[in-house]
Design a protein around this motif. Structure first.
Motif, PDB file in Angstrom:
ATOM      1  N   ARG A   1       0.374  -1.194  -0.367  1.00 52.14           N
ATOM      2  CA  ARG A   1       0.068  -0.076  -0.012  1.00 52.14           C
ATOM      3  C   ARG A   1       1.202   1.082   0.020  1.00 52.14           C
ATOM      4  N   ASP A   2       0.072   2.217  -0.185  1.00 51.28           N
ATOM      5  CA  ASP A   2       1.340   3.596  -0.669  1.00 51.28           C
ATOM      6  C   ASP A   2       1.169   4.469   0.741  1.00 51.28           C
TER       7      ASP A   2
ATOM      8  N   LYS B   1      -3.843   3.276   0.388  1.00 52.40           N
ATOM      9  CA  LYS B   1      -4.276   2.238  -1.066  1.00 52.40           C
ATOM     10  C   LYS B   1      -4.095   1.234  -1.604  1.00 52.40           C
ATOM     11  N   LEU B   2      -4.258   0.311  -2.238  1.00 52.28           N
ATOM     12  CA  LEU B   2      -3.307  -0.672  -2.567  1.00 52.28           C
ATOM     13  C   LEU B   2      -2.659  -0.244  -4.466  1.00 52.28           C
ATOM     14  N   ALA B   3      -1.106  -0.571  -4.037  1.00 56.31           N
ATOM     15  CA  ALA B   3      -0.077  -0.130  -5.053  1.00 56.31           C
ATOM     16  C   ALA B   3       0.802  -1.659  -5.567  1.00 56.31           C
ATOM     17  N   GLY B   4      -0.192  -2.445  -4.977  1.00 57.92           N
ATOM     18  CA  GLY B   4       0.724  -3.938  -5.466  1.00 57.92           C
ATOM     19  C   GLY B   4       0.792  -4.929  -4.944  1.00 57.92           C
TER      20      GLY B   4
ATOM     21  N   ASP C   1      -1.499   6.692   1.028  1.00 56.20           N
ATOM     22  CA  ASP C   1      -2.422   6.797   1.237  1.00 56.20           C
ATOM     23  C   ASP C   1      -3.432   5.692   1.972  1.00 56.20           C
TER      24      ASP C   1
END
Length: 250
Positions: free
Chosen positions: A29-30, A34-37, A32
């Motif tokens: 997650r980043d 949020k799913l990033a990978g 924020d």
């Protein structure tokens, strides 16, 4: 949260051969949240029952001492909590022990000496517990004892026995003899405790308080003191993490 690949998953080699694999997928997650990978880790799946048993044993035991590891200890605490919730009363107790000057042994005598020391400490502790108790290596130089069925008095008795056993404990290595001390935290718990993590965190925090008192000391709060401070914040922090309510500003 981390996910597991379905059972029966296989990879196909270039020649068409299927290779059974097991794997875990961990999300990234980043800032924020949020799913990033994600990170996918694959490993060869056990090919027979004996190999499966060997891997299962390794997953819950320390390779050096052969004692249950932190994972197995957490499961044992959780099982004890389940039994307490199914009864009208009773309590359990966890003793958390830290070796004083362990890093000094590694630095001055080498890691081989440290390994021998850990084995000796494990043998000493094993001679003090009763059938049904769980002795585990909880960390690098940390051990824990889960009493099978204990109250504050039983925990205090074992605490005194442990401190007595290590009061004059010395560690011979070559032509040197090093004195090793211990610090011990005790946590008595009942069915009101939410999880095994709460018990582990509280016992470790009590051990850290014992360190502040000096070597070969113990900290065993009574009268519900373990519900204050760090053990109270553990579930609140966990819920905030799961709900994505943390944000990194700097």
């Amino acid at each position: 949260s981390t996910g597991e690949l379905p059972r029966g998953t296989s990879l196909r080699r270039g020649n068409g051969e299927l290779v059974p694999v097991a794997g875990t997928l961990t999300p990234l997650r980043d800032g924020d949240n949020k799913l990033a990978g994600g990170i996918l880790v694959l490993r060869a799946a056990p090919v027979n029952g004996r190999e499966s048993q060997r891997l299962a044993w390794q997953a819950e035991h320390d390779a050096l001492t052969g004692l249950p590891n932190r994972t197995a200890l957490a499961k044992a605490i959780a099982a004890r909590l389940d039994r307490l919730r199914g009864s009208r009363g009773g309590s359990g107790a966890l003793l958390y022990l830290d070796l004083a000057n362990f890093s000094l042994v590694n630095d001055t005598c080498g890691h081989a000496a440290g390994d021998v020391l850990l084995l000796q400490v494990g043998r000493v502790l094993a001679g003090l517990i009763q059938p049904g108790d769980v002795l585990a290596r909880a960390g690098n130089d940390e051990f824990a004892i889960l009493l099978a069925d204990a109250d504050a008095a039983a925990a205090e008795a074992l605490t005194k026995a442990v401190l007595g056993a290590f009061g004059d404990f010395t560690f011979p290595w070559g032509d040197r003899r090093l004195r090793i001390g211990v610090n011990l935290g005790c946590e008595v718990f009942d069915r009101r405790v939410e999880s095994d993590i709460d018990v582990l965190v509280a016992a470790a925090a009590n051990c850290n308080k014992a360190k502040e008192l000096g070597r070969n000391r113990a900290h065993c709060p009574t009268g519900g003191a373990h519900h204050d401070g760090l053990s109270l914040w553990v579930p609140r922090i966990s819920e905030a993490l799961e709900g994505g309510r943390f944000r990194l500003f700097y």
